[in-house]
Design a protein around this motif. Structure first.
Motif, PDB file in Angstrom:
ATOM      1  N   LEU A 134       0.813  -1.214   0.000  1.00 51.21           N
ATOM      2  CA  LEU A 134       0.000   0.000   0.000  1.00 51.21           C
ATOM      3  C   LEU A 134       0.850   1.269   0.000  1.00 51.21           C
ATOM      4  CD1 LEU A 134      -2.775  -1.073   2.548  1.00 51.21           C
ATOM      5  CD2 LEU A 134      -2.935  -1.002   0.053  1.00 51.21           C
ATOM      6  N   GLY A 135       2.183   1.122  -0.074  1.00 51.76           N
ATOM      7  CA  GLY A 135       3.067   2.280  -0.124  1.00 51.76           C
ATOM      8  C   GLY A 135       3.590   2.737   1.216  1.00 51.76           C
ATOM      9  N   GLY A 136       3.298   1.988   2.287  1.00 54.53           N
ATOM     10  CA  GLY A 136       3.796   2.345   3.609  1.00 54.53           C
ATOM     11  C   GLY A 136       5.230   1.896   3.809  1.00 54.53           C
ATOM     12  N   ARG A 137       5.850   2.424   4.860  1.00 60.02           N
ATOM     13  CA  ARG A 137       7.249   2.116   5.151  1.00 60.02           C
ATOM     14  C   ARG A 137       7.382   1.529   6.539  1.00 60.02           C
ATOM     15  NH1 ARG A 137      10.244   7.597   4.671  1.00 60.02           N
ATOM     16  NH2 ARG A 137       8.312   8.278   5.672  1.00 60.02           N
ATOM     17  N   PRO A 138       7.536   0.209   6.653  1.00 57.28           N
ATOM     18  CA  PRO A 138       7.851  -0.375   7.956  1.00 57.28           C
ATOM     19  C   PRO A 138       9.347  -0.291   8.219  1.00 57.28           C
ATOM     20  CG  PRO A 138       7.620  -2.111   6.330  1.00 57.28           C
ATOM     21  CD  PRO A 138       7.331  -0.806   5.617  1.00 57.28           C
ATOM     22  N   ALA A 139       9.761  -0.595   9.431  1.00 52.39           N
ATOM     23  CA  ALA A 139      11.184  -0.720   9.727  1.00 52.39           C
ATOM     24  C   ALA A 139      11.763  -1.846   8.878  1.00 52.39           C
ATOM     25  CB  ALA A 139      11.375  -1.027  11.207  1.00 52.39           C
ATOM     26  N   ALA A 140      13.037  -1.752   8.544  1.00 49.60           N
ATOM     27  CA  ALA A 140      13.691  -2.824   7.786  1.00 49.60           C
ATOM     28  C   ALA A 140      13.549  -4.135   8.561  1.00 49.60           C
ATOM     29  CB  ALA A 140      15.165  -2.487   7.575  1.00 49.60           C
ATOM     30  N   TYR A 141      13.252  -5.213   7.842  1.00 54.10           N
ATOM     31  CA  TYR A 141      12.948  -6.469   8.523  1.00 54.10           C
ATOM     32  C   TYR A 141      13.452  -7.654   7.715  1.00 54.10           C
ATOM     33  CZ  TYR A 141       9.150  -6.940   5.099  1.00 54.10           C
ATOM     34  OH  TYR A 141       8.434  -7.045   3.932  1.00 54.10           O
ATOM     35  N   CYS A 197       9.686 -16.327  13.344  1.00 51.72           N
ATOM     36  CA  CYS A 197      10.013 -15.012  13.916  1.00 51.72           C
ATOM     37  C   CYS A 197      10.336 -14.020  12.815  1.00 51.72           C
ATOM     38  CB  CYS A 197      11.209 -15.130  14.866  1.00 51.72           C
ATOM     39  SG  CYS A 197      10.902 -16.063  16.371  1.00 51.72           S
ATOM     40  N   ILE A 198      10.535 -12.788  13.248  1.00 56.10           N
ATOM     41  CA  ILE A 198      10.937 -11.717  12.338  1.00 56.10           C
ATOM     42  C   ILE A 198      11.930 -10.825  13.083  1.00 56.10           C
ATOM     43  CG2 ILE A 198       8.997 -10.221  13.017  1.00 56.10           C
ATOM     44  CD1 ILE A 198       8.883  -9.278  10.089  1.00 56.10           C
ATOM     45  N   TYR A 199      12.960 -10.388  12.363  1.00 56.98           N
ATOM     46  CA  TYR A 199      13.939  -9.473  12.940  1.00 56.98           C
ATOM     47  C   TYR A 199      13.690  -8.086  12.373  1.00 56.98           C
ATOM     48  CZ  TYR A 199      18.451  -7.347  14.175  1.00 56.98           C
ATOM     49  OH  TYR A 199      19.431  -6.525  14.675  1.00 56.98           O
ATOM     50  N   GLU A 200      13.623  -7.099  13.265  1.00 59.42           N
ATOM     51  CA  GLU A 200      13.395  -5.726  12.840  1.00 59.42           C
ATOM     52  C   GLU A 200      14.594  -4.868  13.235  1.00 59.42           C
ATOM     53  OE1 GLU A 200       9.781  -4.244  14.481  1.00 59.42           O
ATOM     54  OE2 GLU A 200       8.561  -5.890  13.707  1.00 59.42           O
ATOM     55  N   ALA A 201      15.094  -4.111  12.293  1.00 60.20           N
ATOM     56  CA  ALA A 201      16.192  -3.192  12.589  1.00 60.20           C
ATOM     57  C   ALA A 201      15.697  -2.084  13.509  1.00 60.20           C
ATOM     58  CB  ALA A 201      16.738  -2.598  11.299  1.00 60.20           C
ATOM     59  N   PHE A 202      16.593  -1.592  14.331  1.00 55.97           N
ATOM     60  CA  PHE A 202      16.250  -0.504  15.238  1.00 55.97           C
ATOM     61  C   PHE A 202      15.939   0.764  14.441  1.00 55.97           C
ATOM     62  CE2 PHE A 202      17.524   3.133  17.897  1.00 55.97           C
ATOM     63  CZ  PHE A 202      16.672   2.936  18.973  1.00 55.97           C
ATOM     64  N   VAL A 203      14.896   1.467  14.847  1.00 55.62           N
ATOM     65  CA  VAL A 203      14.489   2.716  14.204  1.00 55.62           C
ATOM     66  C   VAL A 203      14.863   3.884  15.114  1.00 55.62           C
ATOM     67  CG1 VAL A 203      12.554   4.089  13.357  1.00 55.62           C
ATOM     68  CG2 VAL A 203      12.582   1.612  12.983  1.00 55.62           C
ATOM     69  N   GLU A 204      15.638   4.802  14.601  1.00 50.10           N
ATOM     70  CA  GLU A 204      15.932   6.018  15.350  1.00 50.10           C
ATOM     71  C   GLU A 204      14.756   6.979  15.189  1.00 50.10           C
ATOM     72  OE1 GLU A 204      19.664   7.776  14.455  1.00 50.10           O
ATOM     73  OE2 GLU A 204      20.823   5.948  14.870  1.00 50.10           O
ATOM     74  N   PHE A 205      14.009   7.128  16.242  1.00 50.71           N
ATOM     75  CA  PHE A 205      12.791   7.929  16.149  1.00 50.71           C
ATOM     76  C   PHE A 205      12.795   9.038  17.186  1.00 50.71           C
ATOM     77  CE2 PHE A 205      11.898   4.389  19.009  1.00 50.71           C
ATOM     78  CZ  PHE A 205      11.257   5.001  20.075  1.00 50.71           C
ATOM     79  N   GLU A 206      12.000  10.041  16.884  1.00 50.77           N
ATOM     80  CA  GLU A 206      11.857  11.179  17.789  1.00 50.77           C
ATOM     81  C   GLU A 206      10.667  11.015  18.729  1.00 50.77           C
ATOM     82  OE1 GLU A 206      12.874  15.103  15.693  1.00 50.77           O
ATOM     83  OE2 GLU A 206      12.355  13.762  14.032  1.00 50.77           O
ATOM     84  N   ALA A 207       9.672  10.269  18.286  1.00 51.13           N
ATOM     85  CA  ALA A 207       8.479  10.055  19.098  1.00 51.13           C
ATOM     86  C   ALA A 207       7.681   8.908  18.499  1.00 51.13           C
ATOM     87  CB  ALA A 207       7.623  11.324  19.145  1.00 51.13           C
TER      88      ALA A 207
END
Length: 355
Positions: A113-120, A173-183
């Motif tokens: 749908l064009g969304g952006r999840p964290a790299a996985y 399982c699934i591995y998700e890369a850490f997301v540097e986020f502000e909130a």
């Protein structure tokens, strides 16, 4: 449109169902709950409650025969159970459960749908985890693809050595890369049977140990600048699923825009503030949607809102805070106050002088 006095069946028996049942009664409907053995606190406010296994076909058929429409309050209701409802309509469509219950399928759906999840990366073995941490980097989080919530079924991986040392669970399982986020923030919408969609204001969400600790409105920057894009994705999700009811998407606000975290096909903890802080709560609007009623106004009626979860034994001291006239307490009536368990919530409402 569901006529007055009709019966709404709710799959699940927790606090979300309890608050949905209260809203249903306010609108003139009866509620019957259905869930396996457990602390089914919805039973305290429902007209009746059926305690039976999710795969008990006879009990499920008898439950469905008593209902005019069925919904759920728990995203881990088995898809087979939801699809097994025969007779009354069930909202949302069980495809929403199917999509949200597998984190890998969910992320792929969002990307379509064009969304952006964290790299996985998909992880089925220790070798997969090591390769994922090497390719996507560490720190990261290993999560079970199914059944995890409130921080359960998750393992933080600080570096490659931890990836090599971890004994990977014998489940997909699934591995998700850490997301540097502000909130962190939520987008909560309600969609009617004819496709009308309304949004509540987004809150800034504060998590501790994987559990939502508090939600704050106004959400502030940078969330305000990213809400429009996040809402557009949420609308696409709801339309793609032909969704009916309340739907929640959680996001990270980052320098690159909103990054999708996960979706919940139900009313949501970060929307509890809407009971006192919005013209129509998420619980009432969910009932309105599944009953085929006109949707209620979702505008915020307070200048500032803070919702805090009450965990474990903290519930024993919750009444002491009621000396503050701005505070609204919701005790879920759970018998066992184990550590980290959501026992209730409190919402602090500050109104403008003119309200």
């Amino acid at each position: 449109m569901l006529k007055r006095g009709s019966t709404i069946g709710i799959l699940g028996g927790g606090q979300l169902g309890r608050m949905m049942a209260t809203s249903a009664a306010q609108l003139g409907y009866r509620v019957i709950g259905y869930a396996p053995d457990g602390d089914n606190v919805m039973g305290d406010v429902a007209e009746d409650f059926v305690t039976a296994a999710w795969d008990d076909e006879a009990a499920l058929a008898a439950f469905a025969a008593r209902c005019d429409v069925v919904t759920w309050e728990f995203e881990n209701v088995p898809v087979a159970t939801a699809r097994g409802i025969a007779g009354p309509a069930i909202f949302p469509d069980p495809k929403a459960l199917e999509t949200a219950q597998d984190r890998l399928d969910e992320k792929r759906f969002i990307e379509e749908l064009g969304g952006r999840p964290a790299a996985y990366a998909k992880v089925d073995s220790s070798y997969d985890l090591i390769a994922a941490a090497d390719r996507l980097g560490a720190p990261g989080i290993l999560k079970t693809r199914r059944d995890g919530y409130d921080g359960k079924g998750q393992w933080r991986i600080a570096n490659g050595r931890e990836a090599e040392a971890l004994n990977v669970p014998e489940t997909p399982c699934i591995y998700e890369a850490f997301v540097e986020f502000e909130a962190e923030f939520s987008v909560i919408l309600v969609r009617s049977q004819d496709g009308e969609t309304r949004f509540w204001d987004s809150t800034r969400n504060e998590h501790r140990g994987g559990i939502l600790a508090a939600s704050h409105f106004p959400a502030g920057e940078p969330i305000a600048a990213q809400i429009a894009e996040a809402r557009e994705l949420a609308r696409k999700v709801a339309d793609a699923l032909n969704y009916v009811g309340v739907l929640t998407l959680e996001f990270f606000a980052t320098h690159e825009g909103p990054i999708f975290n996960e979706m919940a096909p139900r009313v949501h903890n970060s929307g509890h503030w809407t009971i006192e802080g919005a013209a129509t709560s998420q619980f009432e609007n969910h009932i309105r949607a599944v009953a085929g009623l006109p949707l209620g106004d979702t505008r915020t009626t307070a200048a500032q809102v803070e919702m805090r979860n009450i965990l474990g034994n903290d519930i024993e001291n919750a009444h002491a805070a009621l000396g503050d006239a701005r505070l609204h307490l919701h005790d879920y009536g759970k018998a066992e106050a184990s550590e980290g368990r959501k026992m209730g919530h409190a919402t602090l409402i500050t109104h403008d002088a003119g309200l």
